[in-house]
Design a protein around this motif. Structure first.
Motif, short mmCIF file in Angstrom:
data_model
loop_
_atom_site.label_atom_id
_atom_site.label_comp_id
_atom_site.label_asym_id
_atom_site.label_seq_id
_atom_site.Cartn_x
_atom_site.Cartn_y
_atom_site.Cartn_z
N SER A 26 36.23 59.77 35.43
CA SER A 26 36.57 58.45 35.14
C SER A 26 37.05 58.07 33.63
O SER A 26 36.68 58.89 32.79
CB SER A 26 35.39 57.75 35.44
OG SER A 26 35.14 56.34 35.10
N THR A 28 36.22 55.10 32.61
CA THR A 28 35.12 54.04 32.20
C THR A 28 33.92 54.69 31.54
O THR A 28 33.19 55.19 32.50
CB THR A 28 35.04 53.13 33.42
OG1 THR A 28 36.18 52.67 34.05
CG2 THR A 28 34.08 52.07 33.05
N TRP A 32 30.80 55.95 34.01
CA TRP A 32 30.62 57.51 34.23
C TRP A 32 30.52 58.18 33.09
O TRP A 32 30.70 59.58 33.14
CB TRP A 32 32.17 57.93 34.86
CG TRP A 32 32.59 57.07 36.07
CD1 TRP A 32 33.25 56.07 36.32
CD2 TRP A 32 32.13 57.62 37.39
NE1 TRP A 32 33.44 55.71 37.68
CE2 TRP A 32 32.63 56.77 38.32
CE3 TRP A 32 31.63 58.67 37.77
CZ2 TRP A 32 32.35 56.90 39.66
CZ3 TRP A 32 31.43 58.90 39.22
CH2 TRP A 32 31.82 57.99 40.10
N ARG A 39 39.18 59.45 26.76
CA ARG A 39 39.86 58.68 27.78
C ARG A 39 41.22 59.16 27.72
O ARG A 39 41.71 59.25 28.91
CB ARG A 39 39.92 57.44 27.46
CG ARG A 39 38.44 56.65 27.59
CD ARG A 39 38.34 55.44 26.82
NE ARG A 39 39.02 54.37 27.58
CZ ARG A 39 38.34 53.39 28.58
NH1 ARG A 39 37.07 53.30 28.45
NH2 ARG A 39 39.19 52.55 29.28
N ARG A 238 36.44 53.99 43.22
CA ARG A 238 36.74 55.08 42.27
C ARG A 238 38.05 54.88 41.53
O ARG A 238 38.09 55.09 40.32
CB ARG A 238 36.57 56.75 42.78
CG ARG A 238 36.72 57.44 41.80
CD ARG A 238 36.55 58.93 42.25
NE ARG A 238 36.41 59.89 41.23
CZ ARG A 238 36.11 61.24 41.54
NH1 ARG A 238 35.86 61.67 42.62
NH2 ARG A 238 36.18 62.05 40.64
N THR A 241 38.46 51.81 39.46
CA THR A 241 37.46 51.87 38.28
C THR A 241 37.75 52.75 37.10
O THR A 241 37.98 52.54 36.07
CB THR A 241 35.99 52.47 38.75
OG1 THR A 241 35.40 51.51 39.85
CG2 THR A 241 34.98 52.37 37.44
N THR A 242 38.45 54.00 37.69
CA THR A 242 38.92 55.19 36.93
C THR A 242 40.31 54.67 36.04
O THR A 242 40.47 54.91 34.90
CB THR A 242 39.10 56.39 37.51
OG1 THR A 242 37.93 56.77 38.22
CG2 THR A 242 39.25 57.54 36.75
#
Length: 331
Positions: A26, A28, A32, A39, A238, A241-242
């Motif tokens: 992820s 986020t 996660w 990132r 998922r 969000t990711t």
């Protein structure tokens, strides 16, 4: 490694899910536990966006034009397109981890959420009630929904037309138990319809337009006054969000296609006819009944979805009561 005693079918299933599952950590940090500095590394691992689509709609136009692929190419991200016969099957693909983003009607998300599929609503097109209908053969003696009592009515279980049927029966003074529902995918339902083994078919465009043009099927009722018939865009929770930036990229690309499609039904028909296998005249009928202009999912739309969910709970067509707001995308 799997145990040597694991049945072959389980081995195959695990291999399928391993290949299908979007295996990206992820982006986020809060959700996660990834530090901000990681990132960019996580982003680099995203190589393929998998989109589930159906035979017709804005996603088909987007695929035909290749604009999303061009937009994502400089990020090193490809786009994989997977066609499904209807919304319930598409959501099965999302649940299995084979789809990141897709489009369905109003009802499939209700059945999917009740079954535990983990997705979020990320956008919707405006209402298109004339794009679905209850139809009967041209020579059928049936002239009203009230006459469906005791009749065999085909539909794709859990698809957008399921709610239309419930509402239309209710308005005609019939209960769902007053008919004999026959749950068939569009291709099988069309065969049953033309062979006379069902009395009516509840169906959406472009199958609706095709059966009208090719067989002279008559409309007992379309969605007008019964349903909004919204087209929803969903993403696995998922994935949303990711990679929210990818969700926004798809929605923005769809908005650009929609802006053009609003005033070009003839061009839509010529563009999609060779892709769908339907003639241009049929596609144009569907295009003129469709709606264009993707927007974020509003609280009012979620409330309308809750009404559908509550209706199916009361009819015991879904196994439990759900809270639609739990599938709201908060990005």
């Amino acid at each position: 490694m799997s145990s040597p005693n694991t049945p072959p079918r389980d081995h195959a299933r695990r291999r399928l899910l391993k290949c299908a599952t979007w295996g990206v950590v992820s982006l986020t940090a809060g959700a996660w536990g990834i530090a901000p500095g990681q990132r960019a590394l996580a982003q680099e691992r995203i190589k393929m966006l998998r989109i589930g689509y159906q035979k017709y709609g804005t996603l088909v136009l987007l695929r035909a034009r290749g604009t999303l692929e061009k937009r994502l190419a400089d990020q090193g991200i490809g786009v994989s397109w997977l066609e499904f016969p209807a919304g319930p099957q598409l959501l099965e693909g999302l649940n299995a981890g084979a789809v990141d983003f897709g489009t369905v009607g109003e009802t499939p998300p209700i059945f999917a959420q009740a079954a535990g599929v983990d997705f979020v609503y990320v956008g919707n097109e405006p209402p298109a009630p004339k794009s679905e209908a209850i139809v009967v053969p041209q020579r059928s003696p049936l002239t009203s929904v009230a006459q469906l009592r005791g009749k065999r009515v085909a539909l794709n279980r859990g698809s957008n037309v399921h709610y239309l049927l419930v509402r239309a029966l209710e308005r005609a003074g019939l209960a769902y138990t007053d008919i004999h529902p026959v749950y068939l995918a569009p291709a099988d339902a069309r065969a049953a319809f033309t062979q006379g083994s069902i009395d009516a078919w509840v169906i959406w465009d472009p199958y609706f337009a095709a059966i009208q043009r090719q067989t002279g099927a008559r409309v007992l009722a379309d969605g007008t006054g019964f349903v909004d018939n919204l087209q929803f865009y969903l993403a696995s929770r998922r994935f949303a969000t990711t990679a929210p930036q990818l969700v926004h990229a798809v929605i923005d690309s769809l908005a650009q296609v929609d802006a053009w499609a609003k005033t070009h039904p003839g061009e839509i028909a010529r563009e999609l006819a060779p892709i769908t296998g339907l003639d241009a005249a049929t596609i144009e009928i569907a295009a003129r009944r469709a709606s264009y202009g993707v927007v974020p999912v509003s609280p009012q739309v979620l409330a309308a979805q809750q009404t559908i969910a509550d209706t199916f709970t009361e009819l015991k067509l879904i196994p439990k009561q759900i809270a639609v707001k739990d599938a709201q995308w908060l990005a």
